[in-house]
Design a protein around this motif. Structure first.
Motif, PDB file in Angstrom:
ATOM      1  N   MET A  86     -71.111 -30.737  38.268  1.00 10.86           N
ATOM      2  CA  MET A  86     -69.905 -30.671  39.085  1.00 10.86           C
ATOM      3  C   MET A  86     -70.268 -30.642  40.572  1.00 10.86           C
ATOM      4  SD  MET A  86     -67.424 -30.791  36.948  1.00 10.86           S
ATOM      5  CE  MET A  86     -65.921 -30.155  37.687  1.00 10.86           C
ATOM      6  N   ILE A  87     -69.408 -31.247  41.383  1.00 12.26           N
ATOM      7  CA  ILE A  87     -69.589 -31.278  42.829  1.00 12.26           C
ATOM      8  C   ILE A  87     -68.669 -30.237  43.456  1.00 12.26           C
ATOM      9  CG2 ILE A  87     -69.413 -32.669  44.918  1.00 12.26           C
ATOM     10  CD1 ILE A  87     -71.628 -33.589  43.063  1.00 12.26           C
ATOM     11  N   LEU A  88     -69.243 -29.306  44.214  1.00 13.95           N
ATOM     12  CA  LEU A  88     -68.455 -28.287  44.891  1.00 13.95           C
ATOM     13  C   LEU A  88     -68.146 -28.756  46.309  1.00 13.95           C
ATOM     14  CD1 LEU A  88     -70.324 -25.064  43.702  1.00 13.95           C
ATOM     15  CD2 LEU A  88     -68.135 -25.953  42.883  1.00 13.95           C
ATOM     16  N   VAL A  89     -66.882 -28.928  46.596  1.00 12.32           N
ATOM     17  CA  VAL A  89     -66.439 -29.431  47.900  1.00 12.32           C
ATOM     18  C   VAL A  89     -65.854 -28.279  48.708  1.00 12.32           C
ATOM     19  CG1 VAL A  89     -64.853 -31.002  49.095  1.00 12.32           C
ATOM     20  CG2 VAL A  89     -65.966 -31.715  46.963  1.00 12.32           C
ATOM     21  N   PRO A  90     -66.331 -28.053  49.937  1.00  9.71           N
ATOM     22  CA  PRO A  90     -65.800 -26.947  50.749  1.00  9.71           C
ATOM     23  C   PRO A  90     -64.362 -27.198  51.182  1.00  9.71           C
ATOM     24  CG  PRO A  90     -67.304 -28.271  52.052  1.00  9.71           C
ATOM     25  CD  PRO A  90     -67.405 -28.782  50.644  1.00  9.71           C
ATOM     26  N   LYS A  91     -63.560 -26.145  51.087  1.00  6.88           N
ATOM     27  CA  LYS A  91     -62.186 -26.185  51.576  1.00  6.88           C
ATOM     28  C   LYS A  91     -62.146 -25.429  52.893  1.00  6.88           C
ATOM     29  CE  LYS A  91     -57.402 -25.323  50.240  1.00  6.88           C
ATOM     30  NZ  LYS A  91     -56.489 -24.844  49.170  1.00  6.88           N
ATOM     31  N   LEU A  92     -61.832 -26.139  53.963  1.00 13.73           N
ATOM     32  CA  LEU A  92     -61.886 -25.563  55.299  1.00 13.73           C
ATOM     33  C   LEU A  92     -60.558 -24.915  55.664  1.00 13.73           C
ATOM     34  CD1 LEU A  92     -63.743 -28.422  57.200  1.00 13.73           C
ATOM     35  CD2 LEU A  92     -64.693 -26.584  55.815  1.00 13.73           C
ATOM     36  N   ALA A  93     -60.642 -23.766  56.297  1.00 16.21           N
ATOM     37  CA  ALA A  93     -59.442 -23.033  56.717  1.00 16.21           C
ATOM     38  C   ALA A  93     -58.946 -23.603  58.033  1.00 16.21           C
ATOM     39  CB  ALA A  93     -59.748 -21.542  56.851  1.00 16.21           C
ATOM     40  N   ILE A  94     -58.453 -24.822  57.959  1.00 17.03           N
ATOM     41  CA  ILE A  94     -58.010 -25.524  59.166  1.00 17.03           C
ATOM     42  C   ILE A  94     -56.962 -26.541  58.762  1.00 17.03           C
ATOM     43  CG2 ILE A  94     -59.875 -27.211  58.920  1.00 17.03           C
ATOM     44  CD1 ILE A  94     -59.938 -27.454  61.940  1.00 17.03           C
ATOM     45  N   PRO A 117     -68.092 -35.596  39.350  1.00 14.83           N
ATOM     46  CA  PRO A 117     -68.732 -36.631  40.179  1.00 14.83           C
ATOM     47  C   PRO A 117     -68.341 -38.049  39.778  1.00 14.83           C
ATOM     48  CG  PRO A 117     -70.339 -35.546  38.747  1.00 14.83           C
ATOM     49  CD  PRO A 117     -69.088 -34.745  38.668  1.00 14.83           C
ATOM     50  N   LYS A 118     -68.078 -38.276  38.493  1.00 15.10           N
ATOM     51  CA  LYS A 118     -67.649 -39.616  38.059  1.00 15.10           C
ATOM     52  C   LYS A 118     -66.319 -39.978  38.699  1.00 15.10           C
ATOM     53  CE  LYS A 118     -66.478 -42.383  33.988  1.00 15.10           C
ATOM     54  NZ  LYS A 118     -66.316 -42.384  32.515  1.00 15.10           N
ATOM     55  N   TRP A 119     -65.405 -39.010  38.752  1.00 16.85           N
ATOM     56  CA  TRP A 119     -64.099 -39.254  39.374  1.00 16.85           C
ATOM     57  C   TRP A 119     -64.248 -39.535  40.857  1.00 16.85           C
ATOM     58  CZ3 TRP A 119     -61.042 -36.384  42.915  1.00 16.85           C
ATOM     59  CH2 TRP A 119     -59.708 -36.793  42.995  1.00 16.85           C
ATOM     60  N   LEU A 120     -65.154 -38.797  41.511  1.00 15.17           N
ATOM     61  CA  LEU A 120     -65.393 -39.042  42.934  1.00 15.17           C
ATOM     62  C   LEU A 120     -65.958 -40.434  43.164  1.00 15.17           C
ATOM     63  CD1 LEU A 120     -66.871 -35.610  44.098  1.00 15.17           C
ATOM     64  CD2 LEU A 120     -64.547 -36.479  44.450  1.00 15.17           C
ATOM     65  N   ARG A 121     -66.851 -40.873  42.288  1.00 22.30           N
ATOM     66  CA  ARG A 121     -67.416 -42.220  42.424  1.00 22.30           C
ATOM     67  C   ARG A 121     -66.327 -43.281  42.280  1.00 22.30           C
ATOM     68  NH1 ARG A 121     -71.748 -39.961  39.450  1.00 22.30           N
ATOM     69  NH2 ARG A 121     -70.910 -40.848  37.517  1.00 22.30           N
ATOM     70  N   GLU A 122     -65.382 -43.032  41.362  1.00 18.95           N
ATOM     71  CA  GLU A 122     -64.282 -43.979  41.166  1.00 18.95           C
ATOM     72  C   GLU A 122     -63.408 -44.070  42.415  1.00 18.95           C
ATOM     73  OE1 GLU A 122     -62.383 -42.503  37.677  1.00 18.95           O
ATOM     74  OE2 GLU A 122     -63.830 -43.433  36.297  1.00 18.95           O
ATOM     75  N   LEU A 123     -63.340 -42.974  43.173  1.00 17.84           N
ATOM     76  CA  LEU A 123     -62.615 -42.996  44.445  1.00 17.84           C
ATOM     77  C   LEU A 123     -63.391 -43.750  45.517  1.00 17.84           C
ATOM     78  CD1 LEU A 123     -61.263 -39.342  44.913  1.00 17.84           C
ATOM     79  CD2 LEU A 123     -59.945 -41.374  44.313  1.00 17.84           C
ATOM     80  N   GLY A 124     -64.675 -43.994  45.271  1.00 16.01           N
ATOM     81  CA  GLY A 124     -65.525 -44.608  46.290  1.00 16.01           C
ATOM     82  C   GLY A 124     -65.949 -43.627  47.362  1.00 16.01           C
ATOM     83  N   ALA A 125     -65.907 -42.317  47.038  1.00 18.39           N
ATOM     84  CA  ALA A 125     -66.210 -41.272  48.023  1.00 18.39           C
ATOM     85  C   ALA A 125     -67.684 -40.896  47.974  1.00 18.39           C
ATOM     86  CB  ALA A 125     -65.351 -40.040  47.757  1.00 18.39           C
ATOM     87  N   ASP A 126     -68.194 -40.431  49.109  1.00 16.46           N
ATOM     88  CA  ASP A 126     -69.562 -39.938  49.218  1.00 16.46           C
ATOM     89  C   ASP A 126     -69.551 -38.431  48.937  1.00 16.46           C
ATOM     90  OD1 ASP A 126     -72.085 -39.099  49.886  1.00 16.46           O
ATOM     91  OD2 ASP A 126     -72.146 -40.118  51.821  1.00 16.46           O
ATOM     92  N   PRO A 127     -70.030 -37.977  47.775  1.00 14.43           N
ATOM     93  CA  PRO A 127     -69.952 -36.548  47.427  1.00 14.43           C
ATOM     94  C   PRO A 127     -70.646 -35.652  48.438  1.00 14.43           C
ATOM     95  CG  PRO A 127     -70.594 -37.865  45.513  1.00 14.43           C
ATOM     96  CD  PRO A 127     -70.674 -38.765  46.713  1.00 14.43           C
ATOM     97  N   ARG A 128     -71.606 -36.184  49.190  1.00 13.12           N
ATOM     98  CA  ARG A 128     -72.376 -35.366  50.130  1.00 13.12           C
ATOM     99  C   ARG A 128     -71.603 -35.061  51.408  1.00 13.12           C
ATOM    100  NH1 ARG A 128     -77.166 -39.488  50.780  1.00 13.12           N
ATOM    101  NH2 ARG A 128     -75.282 -40.742  51.100  1.00 13.12           N
TER     102      ARG A 128
END
Length: 222
Positions: A86-94, A117-128
């Protein structure tokens, strides 16, 4: 690796060398001026990365914030959100204002959200280079509404510019707007989907700083 953990600048410098990423590229990923990361590493200015910058850098490089000078464990996350792969994406308080704009200084991280991560790849997003922020205001309605969470790909900004919705800085405030190429080299339009708000039909690229492309939105059912 102990020496790296105790020296965040050295850790970051070695990571960049290993991954073949230059200072200017990383500065662009976090929405800073091209010399920002070099000055941080070589001159110690700033003395430490701001929380939101550290989170974006860690996400982009695929390392823990602890390696970059952050706490060993900043946010408690449910065990199922830490499942394998799983990819942990930070949620910013902004908030990225969809109205008049918002300041970005000193905003902390609220937590982390786990994505497949498979779903993120389908979005074409860079997980990093992903982060989640909240829309404030209604100038992008009905596409984006006040309170919507948006997933922002910081690796998909000016270098890959194409028509779409972006988080951007203009006049030192953070906004979310639709961006389109305008006639003429290096010209763009910055558009509010809500016709009651101002749009800019023809601006030089230098007038804005693209932080990242909005690749997904989530909203609460009311």
């Amino acid at each position: 690796m102990a020496d790296i953990i105790h020296d965040p600048r050295l850790a970051l410098d070695r990571l960049l060398q290993e991954k073949g990423i230059d200072y200017a590229r990383l500065s662009a990923v976090i929405g800073r001026n091209p010399a920002y990361i070099q000055q941080y590493i070589k001159r110690g200015t700033p003395r430490r990365l701001a929380e939101q910058d550290r989170a974006r850098v860690a996400a982009y490089l695929g390392v823990s914030e602890a390696m970059l000078g952050g706490p060993v464990q900043r946010v408690a996350t449910p065990a199922r959100a830490r499942g394998p792969g799983m990819i942990l994406v930070p949620k910013l308080a902004i908030g990225a204002s969809a109205g008049a704009g918002a300041s970005i200084d000193g905003e902390p991280i609220e937590g982390e959200v786990a994505f497949d991560p498979k779903w993120l790849r389908e979005l074409g997003a860079d997980p990093r280079a992903l982060s989640i922020i909240r829309v404030e205001g209604d100038s992008m309605a009905p596409t984006l509404n006040d309170g919507d969470d948006i997933l922002v790909d910081g690796g998909d900004a000016a270098a890959r510019l194409r028509d779409g919705i972006y988080v951007l800085r203009m006049d030192d405030v953070l906004m979310v707007k639709r961006v389109a190429r305008a006639p003429g080299p290096g010209r763009i339009a910055v558009i509010s989907d809500n016709g009651h708000y101002r749009s800019w039909d023809d601006l030089p690229m230098t007038a804005v700083q693209l932080v990242g492309r909005v690749v997904w939105t989530g909203r609460r059912v009311r």
